[in-house]
Design a protein around this motif. Sequence first.
Motif, PDB file in Angstrom:
ATOM      1  N   TYR A   1      87.258 -30.895  48.940  1.00  0.00           N
ATOM      2  CA  TYR A   1      86.359 -29.763  49.119  1.00  0.00           C
ATOM      3  C   TYR A   1      84.938 -30.074  48.642  1.00  0.00           C
ATOM      4  O   TYR A   1      83.988 -29.393  49.017  1.00  0.00           O
ATOM      5  CB  TYR A   1      86.869 -28.536  48.356  1.00  0.00           C
ATOM      6  CG  TYR A   1      88.072 -27.881  48.979  1.00  0.00           C
ATOM      7  CD1 TYR A   1      87.920 -26.915  49.972  1.00  0.00           C
ATOM      8  CD2 TYR A   1      89.356 -28.224  48.583  1.00  0.00           C
ATOM      9  CE1 TYR A   1      89.020 -26.302  50.548  1.00  0.00           C
ATOM     10  CE2 TYR A   1      90.466 -27.622  49.152  1.00  0.00           C
ATOM     11  CZ  TYR A   1      90.295 -26.666  50.134  1.00  0.00           C
ATOM     12  OH  TYR A   1      91.393 -26.069  50.708  1.00  0.00           O
TER      13      TYR A   1
ATOM     14  N   SER B   1      81.310 -27.870  51.444  1.00  0.00           N
ATOM     15  CA  SER B   1      82.561 -28.067  52.182  1.00  0.00           C
ATOM     16  C   SER B   1      82.299 -28.376  53.653  1.00  0.00           C
ATOM     17  O   SER B   1      81.545 -27.678  54.334  1.00  0.00           O
ATOM     18  CB  SER B   1      83.434 -26.812  52.053  1.00  0.00           C
ATOM     19  OG  SER B   1      83.700 -26.527  50.695  1.00  0.00           O
TER      20      SER B   1
ATOM     21  N   HIS C   1      83.736 -28.282  56.733  1.00  0.00           N
ATOM     22  CA  HIS C   1      83.856 -27.426  57.915  1.00  0.00           C
ATOM     23  C   HIS C   1      82.898 -26.248  57.874  1.00  0.00           C
ATOM     24  O   HIS C   1      82.416 -25.798  58.920  1.00  0.00           O
ATOM     25  CB  HIS C   1      85.305 -26.949  58.074  1.00  0.00           C
ATOM     26  CG  HIS C   1      86.256 -28.053  58.390  1.00  0.00           C
ATOM     27  ND1 HIS C   1      86.904 -28.775  57.403  1.00  0.00           N
ATOM     28  CD2 HIS C   1      86.636 -28.599  59.571  1.00  0.00           C
ATOM     29  CE1 HIS C   1      87.661 -29.708  57.964  1.00  0.00           C
ATOM     30  NE2 HIS C   1      87.513 -29.622  59.268  1.00  0.00           N
ATOM     31  N   LEU C   2      82.598 -25.757  56.690  1.00  0.00           N
ATOM     32  CA  LEU C   2      81.647 -24.655  56.600  1.00  0.00           C
ATOM     33  C   LEU C   2      80.218 -25.115  56.852  1.00  0.00           C
ATOM     34  O   LEU C   2      79.442 -24.409  57.499  1.00  0.00           O
ATOM     35  CB  LEU C   2      81.771 -23.975  55.236  1.00  0.00           C
ATOM     36  CG  LEU C   2      83.030 -23.109  55.104  1.00  0.00           C
ATOM     37  CD1 LEU C   2      83.318 -22.790  53.648  1.00  0.00           C
ATOM     38  CD2 LEU C   2      82.901 -21.831  55.924  1.00  0.00           C
TER      39      LEU C   2
ATOM     40  N   GLY D   1      76.298 -24.947  52.624  1.00  0.00           N
ATOM     41  CA  GLY D   1      77.663 -24.603  52.274  1.00  0.00           C
ATOM     42  C   GLY D   1      77.829 -23.283  51.552  1.00  0.00           C
ATOM     43  O   GLY D   1      76.872 -22.541  51.306  1.00  0.00           O
TER      44      GLY D   1
ATOM     45  N   GLU E   1      87.064 -21.985  53.567  1.00  0.00           N
ATOM     46  CA  GLU E   1      86.946 -23.309  54.189  1.00  0.00           C
ATOM     47  C   GLU E   1      88.072 -23.563  55.191  1.00  0.00           C
ATOM     48  O   GLU E   1      87.841 -24.093  56.284  1.00  0.00           O
ATOM     49  CB  GLU E   1      86.943 -24.388  53.100  1.00  0.00           C
ATOM     50  CG  GLU E   1      87.134 -25.819  53.597  1.00  0.00           C
ATOM     51  CD  GLU E   1      85.994 -26.388  54.423  1.00  0.00           C
ATOM     52  OE1 GLU E   1      86.130 -27.517  54.932  1.00  0.00           O
ATOM     53  OE2 GLU E   1      84.959 -25.704  54.591  1.00  0.00           O
TER      54      GLU E   1
ATOM     55  N   ARG F   1      87.974 -24.284  59.240  1.00  0.00           N
ATOM     56  CA  ARG F   1      88.667 -25.432  59.828  1.00  0.00           C
ATOM     57  C   ARG F   1      89.570 -24.998  60.984  1.00  0.00           C
ATOM     58  O   ARG F   1      89.580 -25.621  62.056  1.00  0.00           O
ATOM     59  CB  ARG F   1      89.482 -26.131  58.749  1.00  0.00           C
ATOM     60  CG  ARG F   1      90.238 -27.360  59.194  1.00  0.00           C
ATOM     61  CD  ARG F   1      90.778 -28.105  57.971  1.00  0.00           C
ATOM     62  NE  ARG F   1      91.571 -29.257  58.360  1.00  0.00           N
ATOM     63  CZ  ARG F   1      92.892 -29.264  58.428  1.00  0.00           C
ATOM     64  NH1 ARG F   1      93.583 -28.168  58.120  1.00  0.00           N
ATOM     65  NH2 ARG F   1      93.554 -30.347  58.781  1.00  0.00           N
TER      66      ARG F   1
END
Length: 224
Positions: A28, A101, A103-104, A173, A192, A196
Amino acid sequence: MTKLLSTAIAEARAAIVRVGTSLFARGYVHAGAGNISARIGDDYLITPTDAALGFLDSDQLALVDADGEQIAGNRASKTLALHQRIYAADPAARFVVHTHSTHLVALTLSGVWNPDDVLPPLTPYYVMKVGHVPLIPYHRPGDPRVADVVTARIADRAARGTPIRAVLLDRLGPVVWGPDAATATAVLEELEETARLWMLTDRRPEPLHASALDELRSTFDAAW
């Protein structure tokens, strides 16, 4: 310093190190990105500037007083002002986590669902555990002006009866908070992982139906 305060600070130090280690181990956080803080009475503990969250030394955590004056430890993170303003805006907040993070951050680059809700209400646990997450326009790392935007969002959502637990900084993020380390970390993880899921499904899933959201509100008091 009283024994009670000393104990609280020691426990907060341990919690910050534990959370940083766990987030790093699970991907993360990376390198020196992100920061973690805890509020203890009128004082704050926060990770040092550019610290690697997976390799924190509890003795190096910055202890800062209510006026932002450093009491002990290494130089405080450049995001200290943002953390302090979040604590002031939400009296229930006692622990704040900011990560970059993957994906964010990717979500902010490819386009969020909408500026008031960066992700649609895809799953019941996202609705119950995370809730609304607004996008905060880009500011350079450590820019104190971002705190004004974040606290305005906190106040706006509280006035509407849907208090928030997180915001997403464009290209930087999430920032999440809660009454303790476990709660704040759980919000971050759910946020997160929902990002994803949405990206893995090419943004195709529809949000939960209005009737499902009503049921979550009535059954679990979800703030949506």
